[in-house]
Design a protein around this motif. Structure first.
Motif, PDB file in Angstrom:
ATOM      1  N   ALA A  13       0.825  -1.203   0.000  1.00 35.43           N
ATOM      2  CA  ALA A  13       0.000   0.000   0.000  1.00 35.43           C
ATOM      3  C   ALA A  13       0.863   1.258   0.000  1.00 35.43           C
ATOM      4  O   ALA A  13       0.583   2.212  -0.729  1.00 35.43           O
ATOM      5  CB  ALA A  13      -0.929  -0.005   1.205  1.00 35.43           C
ATOM      6  N   VAL A  14       1.913   1.260   0.807  1.00 36.61           N
ATOM      7  CA  VAL A  14       2.788   2.432   0.884  1.00 36.61           C
ATOM      8  C   VAL A  14       3.526   2.630  -0.432  1.00 36.61           C
ATOM      9  O   VAL A  14       3.631   3.748  -0.930  1.00 36.61           O
ATOM     10  CB  VAL A  14       3.772   2.299   2.066  1.00 36.61           C
ATOM     11  CG1 VAL A  14       4.856   3.357   2.002  1.00 36.61           C
ATOM     12  CG2 VAL A  14       3.020   2.389   3.381  1.00 36.61           C
ATOM     13  N   PHE A  15       4.018   1.557  -1.030  1.00 35.02           N
ATOM     14  CA  PHE A  15       4.713   1.684  -2.311  1.00 35.02           C
ATOM     15  C   PHE A  15       3.755   2.165  -3.399  1.00 35.02           C
ATOM     16  O   PHE A  15       4.107   3.010  -4.216  1.00 35.02           O
ATOM     17  CB  PHE A  15       5.349   0.352  -2.712  1.00 35.02           C
ATOM     18  CG  PHE A  15       6.107   0.428  -4.004  1.00 35.02           C
ATOM     19  CD1 PHE A  15       7.320   1.083  -4.072  1.00 35.02           C
ATOM     20  CD2 PHE A  15       5.605  -0.142  -5.162  1.00 35.02           C
ATOM     21  CE1 PHE A  15       8.027   1.179  -5.264  1.00 35.02           C
ATOM     22  CE2 PHE A  15       6.287  -0.055  -6.356  1.00 35.02           C
ATOM     23  CZ  PHE A  15       7.506   0.601  -6.410  1.00 35.02           C
ATOM     24  N   GLY A  16       2.535   1.631  -3.387  1.00 38.47           N
ATOM     25  CA  GLY A  16       1.535   2.074  -4.359  1.00 38.47           C
ATOM     26  C   GLY A  16       1.221   3.552  -4.206  1.00 38.47           C
ATOM     27  O   GLY A  16       1.073   4.279  -5.190  1.00 38.47           O
ATOM     28  N   ALA A  17       1.108   4.014  -2.990  1.00 36.17           N
ATOM     29  CA  ALA A  17       0.855   5.435  -2.744  1.00 36.17           C
ATOM     30  C   ALA A  17       2.069   6.277  -3.115  1.00 36.17           C
ATOM     31  O   ALA A  17       1.928   7.385  -3.639  1.00 36.17           O
ATOM     32  CB  ALA A  17       0.496   5.646  -1.282  1.00 36.17           C
ATOM     33  N   PHE A  18       3.238   5.759  -2.850  1.00 38.76           N
ATOM     34  CA  PHE A  18       4.484   6.474  -3.151  1.00 38.76           C
ATOM     35  C   PHE A  18       4.633   6.681  -4.651  1.00 38.76           C
ATOM     36  O   PHE A  18       5.020   7.755  -5.101  1.00 38.76           O
ATOM     37  CB  PHE A  18       5.653   5.661  -2.593  1.00 38.76           C
ATOM     38  CG  PHE A  18       6.869   6.473  -2.274  1.00 38.76           C
ATOM     39  CD1 PHE A  18       7.973   6.437  -3.094  1.00 38.76           C
ATOM     40  CD2 PHE A  18       6.920   7.258  -1.130  1.00 38.76           C
ATOM     41  CE1 PHE A  18       9.102   7.161  -2.797  1.00 38.76           C
ATOM     42  CE2 PHE A  18       8.029   7.990  -0.825  1.00 38.76           C
ATOM     43  CZ  PHE A  18       9.133   7.953  -1.657  1.00 38.76           C
ATOM     44  N   TRP A  37      -1.418   3.245  12.260  1.00 36.92           N
ATOM     45  CA  TRP A  37      -0.014   3.242  12.677  1.00 36.92           C
ATOM     46  C   TRP A  37       0.911   2.418  11.798  1.00 36.92           C
ATOM     47  O   TRP A  37       2.019   2.886  11.493  1.00 36.92           O
ATOM     48  CB  TRP A  37       0.112   2.835  14.140  1.00 36.92           C
ATOM     49  CG  TRP A  37      -0.434   3.909  15.025  1.00 36.92           C
ATOM     50  CD1 TRP A  37      -1.577   3.865  15.751  1.00 36.92           C
ATOM     51  CD2 TRP A  37       0.121   5.208  15.226  1.00 36.92           C
ATOM     52  NE1 TRP A  37      -1.775   5.055  16.401  1.00 36.92           N
ATOM     53  CE2 TRP A  37      -0.751   5.902  16.103  1.00 36.92           C
ATOM     54  CE3 TRP A  37       1.245   5.852  14.765  1.00 36.92           C
ATOM     55  CZ2 TRP A  37      -0.505   7.205  16.513  1.00 36.92           C
ATOM     56  CZ3 TRP A  37       1.488   7.152  15.184  1.00 36.92           C
ATOM     57  CH2 TRP A  37       0.625   7.805  16.036  1.00 36.92           C
ATOM     58  N   PRO A  38       0.526   1.220  11.349  1.00 37.91           N
ATOM     59  CA  PRO A  38       1.462   0.494  10.469  1.00 37.91           C
ATOM     60  C   PRO A  38       1.758   1.248   9.179  1.00 37.91           C
ATOM     61  O   PRO A  38       2.889   1.257   8.694  1.00 37.91           O
ATOM     62  CB  PRO A  38       0.736  -0.821  10.172  1.00 37.91           C
ATOM     63  CG  PRO A  38      -0.254  -0.983  11.261  1.00 37.91           C
ATOM     64  CD  PRO A  38      -0.632   0.397  11.690  1.00 37.91           C
ATOM     65  N   TYR A  39       0.736   1.917   8.632  1.00 40.37           N
ATOM     66  CA  TYR A  39       0.930   2.678   7.403  1.00 40.37           C
ATOM     67  C   TYR A  39       1.795   3.912   7.644  1.00 40.37           C
ATOM     68  O   TYR A  39       2.633   4.257   6.803  1.00 40.37           O
ATOM     69  CB  TYR A  39      -0.427   3.095   6.819  1.00 40.37           C
ATOM     70  CG  TYR A  39      -1.261   1.910   6.395  1.00 40.37           C
ATOM     71  CD1 TYR A  39      -1.009   1.243   5.208  1.00 40.37           C
ATOM     72  CD2 TYR A  39      -2.281   1.442   7.208  1.00 40.37           C
ATOM     73  CE1 TYR A  39      -1.760   0.151   4.821  1.00 40.37           C
ATOM     74  CE2 TYR A  39      -3.045   0.349   6.825  1.00 40.37           C
ATOM     75  CZ  TYR A  39      -2.774  -0.291   5.636  1.00 40.37           C
ATOM     76  OH  TYR A  39      -3.513  -1.375   5.265  1.00 40.37           O
ATOM     77  N   LEU A  40       1.607   4.577   8.768  1.00 44.54           N
ATOM     78  CA  LEU A  40       2.435   5.736   9.094  1.00 44.54           C
ATOM     79  C   LEU A  40       3.896   5.347   9.281  1.00 44.54           C
ATOM     80  O   LEU A  40       4.798   6.029   8.775  1.00 44.54           O
ATOM     81  CB  LEU A  40       1.921   6.423  10.356  1.00 44.54           C
ATOM     82  CG  LEU A  40       0.645   7.241  10.217  1.00 44.54           C
ATOM     83  CD1 LEU A  40       0.189   7.757  11.571  1.00 44.54           C
ATOM     84  CD2 LEU A  40       0.856   8.382   9.258  1.00 44.54           C
ATOM     85  N   MET A  41       4.126   4.274  10.012  1.00 42.35           N
ATOM     86  CA  MET A  41       5.501   3.822  10.256  1.00 42.35           C
ATOM     87  C   MET A  41       6.179   3.418   8.940  1.00 42.35           C
ATOM     88  O   MET A  41       7.328   3.783   8.683  1.00 42.35           O
ATOM     89  CB  MET A  41       5.518   2.663  11.240  1.00 42.35           C
ATOM     90  CG  MET A  41       4.963   3.016  12.609  1.00 42.35           C
ATOM     91  SD  MET A  41       5.908   4.286  13.436  1.00 42.35           S
ATOM     92  CE  MET A  41       7.345   3.357  13.872  1.00 42.35           C
ATOM     93  N   ALA A  42       5.472   2.666   8.106  1.00 39.85           N
ATOM     94  CA  ALA A  42       6.039   2.248   6.821  1.00 39.85           C
ATOM     95  C   ALA A  42       6.256   3.449   5.911  1.00 39.85           C
ATOM     96  O   ALA A  42       7.248   3.510   5.173  1.00 39.85           O
ATOM     97  CB  ALA A  42       5.134   1.218   6.149  1.00 39.85           C
ATOM     98  N   GLY A  43       5.351   4.421   5.951  1.00 37.68           N
ATOM     99  CA  GLY A  43       5.504   5.626   5.138  1.00 37.68           C
ATOM    100  C   GLY A  43       6.703   6.449   5.551  1.00 37.68           C
ATOM    101  O   GLY A  43       7.469   6.918   4.708  1.00 37.68           O
TER     102      GLY A  43
END
Length: 64
Positions: A13-18, A37-43
């Motif tokens: 998800a983070v790579f797709g958004a990036f 929180w998992p998405y924020l940390m990965a972002g």
């Protein structure tokens, strides 16, 4: 109630958004999760790595 996302799903998800591309199904699945929180940390991790790579490239191209 949706379960917590797995590590693979979060980084996907983070790579797709990036990159700026993500399927509608993946986006819906991301918004059904219970915690941000998992998405924020990965972002944050992805941004730090990206900035590090940019700094390395600039220092390689423009030697001091």
């Amino acid at each position: 109630m949706a379960k917590s996302p797995g590590l693979k799903q979060v980084f996907k998800a983070v790579f797709g958004a990036f990159v700026g591309v993500q399927s509608e199904q993946q986006r819906q699945q991301d918004f059904e999760t219970t915690s941000i929180w998992p998405y924020l940390m990965a972002g944050v991790f992805a941004v730090v790595i990206f900035i590090g790579i940019l700094l390395l490239l600039v220092s390689w191209v423009l030697p001091a």
